[in-house]
Scaffold this motif. Structure first.
Motif, short mmCIF file in Angstrom:
data_model
loop_
_atom_site.label_atom_id
_atom_site.label_comp_id
_atom_site.label_asym_id
_atom_site.label_seq_id
_atom_site.Cartn_x
_atom_site.Cartn_y
_atom_site.Cartn_z
N SER A 50 -12.66 -33.47 8.15
CA SER A 50 -12.39 -34.37 7.03
C SER A 50 -13.66 -34.78 6.30
CB SER A 50 -11.66 -35.62 7.53
OG SER A 50 -12.50 -36.38 8.41
N LYS A 51 -14.78 -34.60 6.95
CA LYS A 51 -16.07 -34.97 6.35
C LYS A 51 -17.16 -34.12 6.98
CE LYS A 51 -16.87 -38.79 9.62
NZ LYS A 51 -15.69 -38.48 10.45
N ALA A 52 -18.33 -34.11 6.33
CA ALA A 52 -19.47 -33.38 6.88
C ALA A 52 -19.93 -34.06 8.17
CB ALA A 52 -20.61 -33.32 5.88
N GLU A 53 -20.44 -33.29 9.10
CA GLU A 53 -20.99 -33.85 10.32
C GLU A 53 -22.31 -34.56 10.04
OE1 GLU A 53 -20.69 -31.07 13.83
OE2 GLU A 53 -19.97 -29.72 12.25
N GLN A 54 -22.66 -35.46 10.92
CA GLN A 54 -23.92 -36.18 10.75
C GLN A 54 -25.09 -35.20 10.78
OE1 GLN A 54 -24.74 -39.16 13.73
NE2 GLN A 54 -26.00 -40.37 12.33
N PHE A 55 -25.97 -35.30 9.80
CA PHE A 55 -27.16 -34.45 9.65
C PHE A 55 -26.84 -32.99 9.33
CE2 PHE A 55 -28.34 -37.62 13.06
CZ PHE A 55 -29.01 -38.49 12.22
N GLU A 56 -25.59 -32.68 9.00
CA GLU A 56 -25.22 -31.29 8.76
C GLU A 56 -25.98 -30.68 7.58
OE1 GLU A 56 -21.20 -28.51 8.21
OE2 GLU A 56 -21.03 -30.71 8.33
N LYS A 367 -23.53 -29.11 -1.09
CA LYS A 367 -22.08 -29.36 -1.12
C LYS A 367 -21.45 -29.37 0.27
CE LYS A 367 -21.74 -27.11 -5.67
NZ LYS A 367 -21.05 -26.08 -6.48
N ALA A 368 -22.19 -29.79 1.28
CA ALA A 368 -21.66 -29.77 2.64
C ALA A 368 -20.42 -30.64 2.80
CB ALA A 368 -22.74 -30.20 3.63
N GLY A 369 -20.33 -31.72 2.02
CA GLY A 369 -19.20 -32.63 2.15
C GLY A 369 -18.12 -32.44 1.10
N PHE A 370 -18.21 -31.41 0.26
CA PHE A 370 -17.20 -31.17 -0.77
C PHE A 370 -15.88 -30.73 -0.12
CE2 PHE A 370 -19.42 -30.54 -5.10
CZ PHE A 370 -20.35 -31.52 -4.80
N LEU A 374 -15.39 -28.11 3.07
CA LEU A 374 -14.84 -28.54 4.36
C LEU A 374 -13.59 -27.75 4.72
CD1 LEU A 374 -15.30 -32.38 3.89
CD2 LEU A 374 -16.58 -30.91 5.45
N GLN A 375 -12.75 -27.43 3.71
CA GLN A 375 -11.59 -26.59 3.97
C GLN A 375 -12.03 -25.22 4.46
OE1 GLN A 375 -9.22 -25.71 0.52
NE2 GLN A 375 -7.82 -24.37 1.63
N GLY A 376 -13.04 -24.66 3.81
CA GLY A 376 -13.57 -23.36 4.21
C GLY A 376 -14.18 -23.39 5.59
N ASP A 492 -7.32 -19.66 0.35
CA ASP A 492 -8.04 -19.90 1.61
C ASP A 492 -9.29 -19.04 1.70
OD1 ASP A 492 -6.28 -21.82 2.40
OD2 ASP A 492 -5.25 -20.61 3.90
N ARG A 493 -9.19 -17.79 1.29
CA ARG A 493 -10.39 -16.93 1.31
C ARG A 493 -11.48 -17.49 0.41
NH1 ARG A 493 -6.64 -12.67 1.17
NH2 ARG A 493 -7.08 -12.29 -1.03
N LEU A 494 -11.09 -17.99 -0.76
CA LEU A 494 -12.08 -18.57 -1.68
C LEU A 494 -12.73 -19.81 -1.07
CD1 LEU A 494 -10.26 -18.18 -5.12
CD2 LEU A 494 -12.22 -16.87 -4.28
N ALA A 495 -11.93 -20.59 -0.34
CA ALA A 495 -12.50 -21.77 0.31
C ALA A 495 -13.51 -21.36 1.39
CB ALA A 495 -11.38 -22.61 0.93
N LEU A 496 -13.17 -20.36 2.19
CA LEU A 496 -14.10 -19.89 3.21
C LEU A 496 -15.39 -19.36 2.58
CD1 LEU A 496 -13.26 -18.02 6.46
CD2 LEU A 496 -15.16 -17.25 5.07
N LEU A 497 -15.24 -18.63 1.48
CA LEU A 497 -16.43 -18.11 0.80
C LEU A 497 -17.27 -19.25 0.22
CD1 LEU A 497 -14.89 -15.02 -1.04
CD2 LEU A 497 -16.11 -15.07 1.14
N SER A 498 -16.63 -20.33 -0.21
CA SER A 498 -17.36 -21.50 -0.70
C SER A 498 -18.18 -22.12 0.42
CB SER A 498 -16.40 -22.54 -1.29
OG SER A 498 -15.79 -22.04 -2.45
#
Length: 503
Positions: A50-56, A367-370, A374-376, A492-498
């Motif tokens: 649901s969110k980026a990990e700490q320090f990711e 964009k780690a938290g976009f 996150l879906q990707g 879904d593929r586009l999200a993974l590529l993002s």
């Protein structure tokens, strides 16, 4: 020398040991029990997308550079590098970019090139410290053909088994095809590649075209190659984060190894055991497409000797990759000068280049938290990609350079050898790595390939023109992850590529 691996006799479970995927492994002795628990907690794969990990976003921990994202972003030094070490980094950079010339020369500090070579400088292949590209329009500077043949007798088999050599060179052309030579000497040949297109069908009938390469050598200058010699094309990998990789504790890499697939997940990564020439001992290979080198210093020394033809204290080969069949090459003068010692690049040249290579910083994530990233990321995990592309580690607390010590890093690799299937096989054994095995390459900086290198070619020979093609070439142990990608919806593929683009 002994054939015994330091990892052959793993301790029984319990006591000073911990459980890995393939059995019990040594404990990390650089950490207190409290710190070990902290490290195991922070490096545990996430289940919250649901969110980026700490320090990711800080891919290289405190070493991460937040320099502007431009073509020079891979050339930045570690953000926490002490001021007094910046001079050595800059001196190493100058030597990395130095153009060597043939001997004898009036510029005695720069002579000794070749006599056969692939490039005149490290920078020529590792342009802006980025990723190389396959041969195009006659330019093959950042691609080399590694040459090797199988052992012909028991003595040669024992040399490979004892880790005395990684493999056997071609009798006439050596360990690598050199497509350049000093004046008056013939080059060994030219790399040739041609492609055929193959269609792959994704979900809902969408198709992708993969280009399948065919390799050959033209204009051989020294007769025929041994008929059993294999050709393995290799593009230069990016240089960022190498010092951090060297400081990952062996126990954390070995914990992911499961050569017998004891857990039954279809992933059986193997540790690459190689000879550390400096210590003479067996060590864990970490660097190179087949994890053939245990240290940055050894990797750099081999590149000086084979790619440029320059001898160093760690690889005293003043005639580079010249073979006994190349008399004209062996008869040419070298750049060795008695007043400077027995090699062409005496200390501190190799040490400075090693220091530079070890301190090239990894850029911060974008964009780690976009939401789409996150879906990707979740899809990346669900497809099973982290089984090989392990996201994170904490480096050794006892690292000799404090800026690299005890850093939470995100390379996305287990640094093990995996069978990647027949499609990517080169048929060339390198140490313990078979002709179907490759080291899992780290993914950090992947999304900046176009920015830094001006292209998007991926994989060991650059055959993939984008992320999608690179995934579709995965086979062998990665077949299930590939199948999961093929079955995804287009969104879904586009999200993974993002997500990959954000790394």
């Amino acid at each position: 020398m002994s054939r015994t691996s330091p990892f052959a006799d793993l301790p029984p479970c319990g006591g000073d040991a911990r459980q890995g995927r393939g059995g019990c492994l040594p404990q990390r002795h650089d950490l207190s029990e409290q710190d070990l628990q902290r490290v195991e907690t922070v490096t545990r794969p996430t289940t919250d997308f649901s969110k980026a990990e700490q320090f990711e976003a800080m891919s290289g921990g405190a070493t991460t550079t937040i320099a502007p994202i431009d073509e020079k972003v891979f050339q930045q030094f570690s953000a926490n590098l002490p001021f007094e070490d910046e001079q050595n980094f800059k001196l190493g950079k100058a030597l990395f970019e130095k153009l060597w010339v043939s001997a004898p020369s009036s510029t005695q500090a720069s002579d000794g090139l070749g006599p056969l070579y692939n490039a005149r400088a490290c920078e020529s292949c590792h342009l802006r410290d980025g990723r190389g590209r396959p041969p195009e329009a006659g330019d093959a500077t950042s691609t080399v053909f590694r040459l090797a043949r199988p052992p012909h007798d028991e003595a040669e088999r024992r040399m490979v088994a004892d880790h005395e050599v990684l493999n056997l060179p071609d009798p006439a052309y050596g360990a690598q095809l050199q497509d350049s030579a000093v004046p008056g000497l013939a080059a060994e040949g030219r790399l040739k590649v041609s492609y055929t297109e193959e269609q792959v069908t994704l979900s809902r009938g969408e198709t992708v075209s993969l280009r399948k390469p065919e390799y050959a050598v033209a204009d051989l200058g020294y007769g025929r190659m041994d008929p059993t010699t294999t050709l393995s094309p290799r593009v230069t990998p990016p240089m960022i984060g190498l010092g951090l990789v060297e400081m990952i504790h062996e126990a954390d890499i070995l914990a992911q190894a499961d050569p017998e697939d004891r857990d039954g997940d279809g992933i059986s990564g193997r540790a690459a055991l190689v000879r550390d020439r400096d210590s003479g001992k067996i060590a864990l290979g970490r660097f190179g497409w087949k994890a053939q080198n245990p240290t940055i210093r050894q990797q750099a020394a081999d590149a000086f000797a084979i790619d440029i033809g320059i001898s160093t204290p760690a690889a005293n080969r003043s005639h580079g990759d010249c073979t006994k069949a190349q008399n004209a090459c062996l008869s040419l003068p070298t750049g060795v000068q008695a007043r400077l010692g027995p090699v062409e690049a005496p200390d501190p040249v190799l040490g400075l280049v090693t220091f530079y290579s070890a301190n090239l910083a990894v850029p911060a994530r974008r964009k780690a938290g976009f939401p789409q990233t996150l879906q990707g990321k979740q899809l990346f995990y669900e497809a099973g990609c982290p089984a090989c592309h392990l996201p994170k580690y904490v480096t050794r607390r006892d690292a000799p350079h404090k800026e690299l010590a005890f850093q939470l890093i995100w390379p996305y690799s287990d640094f093990l050898l995996h069978d990647m299937g027949e499609g990517l096989a080169d048929g060339q054994q390198v140490g313990v790595a078979s002709g179907r095995e490759w080291r899992t390459p780290p993914l950090w900086g992947l999304g900046l390939t176009k920015t830094v290198s001006g292209h998007t070619f991926l994989l060991h020979d650059g055959r993939a023109r984008n992320f999608t093609e690179a995934i579709l070439w995965h086979g062998g142990e990665a077949e299930m992850a590939r199948s999961a990608f093929v079955a995804m919806s287009r969104d879904d593929r586009l999200a993974l590529l993002s997500f990959l683009e954000s790394l």
